[in-house]
Scaffold this active site. Structure first.
Site, PDB file in Angstrom:
ATOM      1  N   ARG A   4      36.010  16.858  28.260  1.00 16.84           N
ATOM      2  CA  ARG A   4      35.440  17.532  29.185  1.00 16.84           C
ATOM      3  C   ARG A   4      35.099  19.145  28.867  1.00 16.84           C
ATOM      4  O   ARG A   4      35.267  20.137  29.940  1.00 16.84           O
ATOM      5  CB  ARG A   4      36.373  17.413  30.432  1.00 16.84           C
ATOM      6  CG  ARG A   4      36.605  16.184  30.873  1.00 16.84           C
ATOM      7  CD  ARG A   4      35.251  15.422  31.324  1.00 16.84           C
ATOM      8  NE  ARG A   4      35.487  14.277  32.398  1.00 16.84           N
ATOM      9  CZ  ARG A   4      35.837  12.872  31.666  1.00 16.84           C
ATOM     10  NH1 ARG A   4      35.628  12.790  30.518  1.00 16.84           N
ATOM     11  NH2 ARG A   4      35.866  12.002  32.445  1.00 16.84           N
TER      12      ARG A   4
ATOM     13  N   GLU B  35      38.523  20.576  36.969  1.00 17.73           N
ATOM     14  CA  GLU B  35      37.371  20.029  35.837  1.00 17.73           C
ATOM     15  C   GLU B  35      35.929  20.354  36.598  1.00 17.73           C
ATOM     16  O   GLU B  35      35.119  20.788  35.851  1.00 17.73           O
ATOM     17  CB  GLU B  35      37.455  18.448  35.926  1.00 17.73           C
ATOM     18  CG  GLU B  35      36.638  17.831  34.813  1.00 17.73           C
ATOM     19  CD  GLU B  35      35.727  16.689  35.078  1.00 17.73           C
ATOM     20  OE1 GLU B  35      34.754  16.800  35.529  1.00 17.73           O
ATOM     21  OE2 GLU B  35      36.450  15.594  35.161  1.00 17.73           O
TER      22      GLU B  35
ATOM     23  N   SER C 151      36.183  13.061  39.131  1.00 17.25           N
ATOM     24  CA  SER C 151      37.497  13.672  38.934  1.00 17.25           C
ATOM     25  C   SER C 151      37.465  14.899  39.345  1.00 17.25           C
ATOM     26  O   SER C 151      36.789  15.680  38.858  1.00 17.25           O
ATOM     27  CB  SER C 151      37.985  13.320  37.498  1.00 17.25           C
ATOM     28  OG  SER C 151      37.892  12.093  37.189  1.00 17.25           O
TER      29      SER C 151
HETATM   30  N1  EPU Z   1      46.333   6.491  38.176  1.00 13.01           N
HETATM   31  C1  EPU Z   1      47.464   6.504  39.105  1.00 13.01           C
HETATM   32  N2  EPU Z   1      46.916   6.565  40.342  1.00 13.01           N
HETATM   33  C2  EPU Z   1      45.688   7.020  40.839  1.00 13.01           C
HETATM   34  C3  EPU Z   1      44.666   7.213  39.611  1.00 13.01           C
HETATM   35  C4  EPU Z   1      44.991   6.820  38.352  1.00 13.01           C
HETATM   36  O1  EPU Z   1      48.552   6.102  38.997  1.00 13.01           O
HETATM   37  O2  EPU Z   1      45.494   7.267  41.961  1.00 13.01           O
HETATM   38  C5  EPU Z   1      46.750   6.357  36.809  1.00 13.01           C
HETATM   39  C6  EPU Z   1      46.997   4.931  36.310  1.00 13.01           C
HETATM   40  O3  EPU Z   1      48.257   4.555  35.697  1.00 13.01           O
HETATM   41  C7  EPU Z   1      45.997   4.581  35.355  1.00 13.01           C
HETATM   42  C8  EPU Z   1      45.791   5.884  34.869  1.00 13.01           C
HETATM   43  O4  EPU Z   1      45.996   6.831  35.894  1.00 13.01           O
HETATM   44  O5  EPU Z   1      46.293   3.627  34.484  1.00 13.01           O
HETATM   45  C9  EPU Z   1      44.528   6.270  34.450  1.00 13.01           C
HETATM   46  O6  EPU Z   1      43.434   5.996  35.582  1.00 13.01           O
HETATM   47  P1  EPU Z   1      41.911   5.596  35.354  1.00 13.01           P
HETATM   48  O7  EPU Z   1      41.681   4.683  34.240  1.00 13.01           O
HETATM   49  O8  EPU Z   1      41.173   5.431  36.641  1.00 13.01           O
HETATM   50  O9  EPU Z   1      41.413   7.063  34.696  1.00 13.01           O
HETATM   51  P2  EPU Z   1      41.473   8.375  34.836  1.00 13.01           P
HETATM   52  O10 EPU Z   1      42.419   8.930  33.878  1.00 13.01           O
HETATM   53  O11 EPU Z   1      42.004   8.515  36.383  1.00 13.01           O
HETATM   54  C10 EPU Z   1      39.472   9.301  33.574  1.00 13.01           C
HETATM   55  C11 EPU Z   1      38.351  10.083  33.767  1.00 13.01           C
HETATM   56  C12 EPU Z   1      37.380   9.712  34.448  1.00 13.01           C
HETATM   57  C13 EPU Z   1      37.015   8.132  33.883  1.00 13.01           C
HETATM   58  C14 EPU Z   1      37.861   7.287  33.839  1.00 13.01           C
HETATM   59  C15 EPU Z   1      37.775   5.932  32.905  1.00 13.01           C
HETATM   60  C16 EPU Z   1      39.084  12.621  33.707  1.00 13.01           C
HETATM   61  C17 EPU Z   1      39.270  13.618  34.328  1.00 13.01           C
HETATM   62  N3  EPU Z   1      38.782  11.339  34.395  1.00 13.01           N
HETATM   63  O12 EPU Z   1      40.110   9.082  34.932  1.00 13.01           O
HETATM   64  O13 EPU Z   1      36.104  10.134  34.518  1.00 13.01           O
HETATM   65  O14 EPU Z   1      35.801   7.534  34.815  1.00 13.01           O
HETATM   66  O15 EPU Z   1      38.964   8.013  33.070  1.00 13.01           O
HETATM   67  O16 EPU Z   1      37.497   6.159  31.654  1.00 13.01           O
HETATM   68  O17 EPU Z   1      39.231  12.327  32.381  1.00 13.01           O
HETATM   69  C18 EPU Z   1      35.134  11.889  36.029  1.00 13.01           C
HETATM   70  O18 EPU Z   1      35.254  12.734  34.906  1.00 13.01           O
HETATM   71  O19 EPU Z   1      34.501  12.273  37.128  1.00 13.01           O
HETATM   72  C19 EPU Z   1      35.600  10.730  35.974  1.00 13.01           C
HETATM   73  C20 EPU Z   1      35.419   9.933  36.985  1.00 13.01           C
END
Ligand code: EPU
Length: 346
Positions: free
Chosen positions: A171, A342, A246
């Site tokens: 990012r 972010e 995010s």
């Molecule tokens: N999780 C929770 N609670 C929540 C959300 C997430 O416990 O409310 C935990 C879960 O353990 C899950 C892990 O977080 O397994 C990862 O969650 P997720 O796969 O939804 O991904 P993320 O890390 O929350 C990142 C990106 C997203 C992108 C997704 C999928 C960042 C800041 N965000 O989210 O990007 O779509 O991975 O690759 O890196 C964005 O940048 O706007 C965005 C949506």
């Protein structure tokens, strides 16, 4: 092209925050952009420091406007897509900055060009994609990025930057660091595949979604469909509920700190990366009790805690900012981890 005064920016930011721009212009070409910048200088538009009093808007999807903007807002509306076949399996495809990102991804998939499918349905425009090196479901644009053309605001010359010069990170890019305020991205070129595609379904959620829809040997179009389904199932559509995806980055902490935390919080998830571990911010925020919680007009999304929403449609940028500060404070207090925003705060 005219420079207008006192224009509402509500339609131009996906949080749907009501603030106004003292001066506003929409430009459809590089020539119009340069002409607008020259005119602003000539008229002096009370821009005592043009570098800080200009804001370039694309899709407005990674932005939190906290107050009226006293300078000149330029909305980039440059359109057009061109293609150049490189060899039997590769194509260079160039999109101007004002092209909508998801429509561009769909255009590529219709032509069966591979590489962007995991990045389906990300809000925003092509021109802002390199800024934060947009990424999702195992792909970042740096993986397919060839180069971009930028306008250097100091010289008003057009320059080409390759991937190395863009210094992509998680990012992150030169456009958020030393190049901040120096360049306007005019167009981006991607190197995509034409026949033999690299299908990336390593991200667990994609695999399970493909199983759900009964697909064993996925095409790039199937991967896109799976990504769209996942995103639609847990990320709010900015057209319906104001948000900027995010709100925070996933923090990276030293392995030793992670191991200490693990002794106390045995379920804490972490993705090791050398001597560091990436911890999902969504998990930390949820554990602090924020998931689905609303204060005034602002809430953390009930299906993805990492996304802050304009719950009533009437939130101010300051309210959203203050809400994010409360989240940062509580995560810091419980886990000793400092979340970093972010979203671009203006
Ligand atoms: N999780 C929770 N609670 C929540 C959300 C997430 O416990 O409310 C935990 C879960 O353990 C899950 C892990 O977080 O397994 C990862 O969650 P997720 O796969 O939804 O991904 P993320 O890390 O929350 C990142 C990106 C997203 C992108 C997704 C999928 C960042 C800041 N965000 O989210 O990007 O779509 O991975 O690759 O890196 C964005 O940048 O706007 C965005 C949506």
């Amino acid at each position: 092209m005219t420079i207008q005064e006192n224009i509402s920016l509500r339609p131009f930011n996906t949080f749907g925050v009501e603030v106004s721009a003292r001066y506003f212009a929409e430009v459809n070409s590089v020539e119009e952009l340069i002409q607008t910048l020259r005119q602003a200088q000539c008229d002096n538009l009370k821009l005592s420091n043009p570098q800080t009093l200009q804001l370039f808007l694309g899709g407005g999807s990674n932005l939190l406007l906290t107050k009226d903007f006293e300078g000149l807002v330029i909305r980039l509306n440059l359109k057009g897509i061109t293609e150049e076949i490189i060899n039997v399996n590769e194509i260079l495809i160039t999109a101007k900055s004002g092209e909508n990102w998801h429509q561009f991804v769909m255009f590529c998939l219709e032509k069966n060009y591979g590489g962007l499918e995991n990045l389906s349905l990300i809000p925003g425009n092509v021109g802002t994609s390199p800024m934060q090196n947009i990424g999702a479901y195992g792909t970042e644009i740096k993986d397919v990025f060839e180069s971009c053309k930028v306008l250097n605001l100091e010289t008003l010359e057009i320059e080409t930057l390759n991937a190395e010069q863009c210094r992509f990170g998680y990012r992150d890019s030169i456009f958020k660091q030393e190049g901040k305020g120096k360049y306007v991205i005019l167009e981006v070129t991607f190197r995509l595949t034409r026949n033999i595609h690299r299908i990336d379904v390593a991200y667990g959620a994609i695999q399970s979604e493909l199983e759900n829809i009964g697909i064993i040997n996925p095409t790039i179009q199937d991967v896109s469909r799976a990504v769209i389904n996942i995103r639609q199932s847990k990320l709010p559509d900015p057209k319906e509920i104001g948000n900027a995806g995010s709100f925070f980055k996933n923090p990276t902490i030293p392995l030793a700190q992670y191991e200490t935390l693990k002794l106390k919080f045995e379920n804490i998830p972490g993705y090791p990366n050398g001597d560091f571990v990436k911890v999902p911010a969504g998990w930390l925020i949820e554990q602090c009790g924020w998931k689905g919680k609303q204060i005034g007009n602002v809430a953390s999304h009930k299906l993805q805690a990492l996304v802050i929403i304009n719950a009533t449609g009437n939130a101010t940028g300051k309210e959203i900012f203050d809400f994010s500060t409360m989240i940062i404070d509580s995560v810091k207090e419980k886990y000793g981890i400092e979340l970093e925003r972010e979203v671009n705060i203006i």
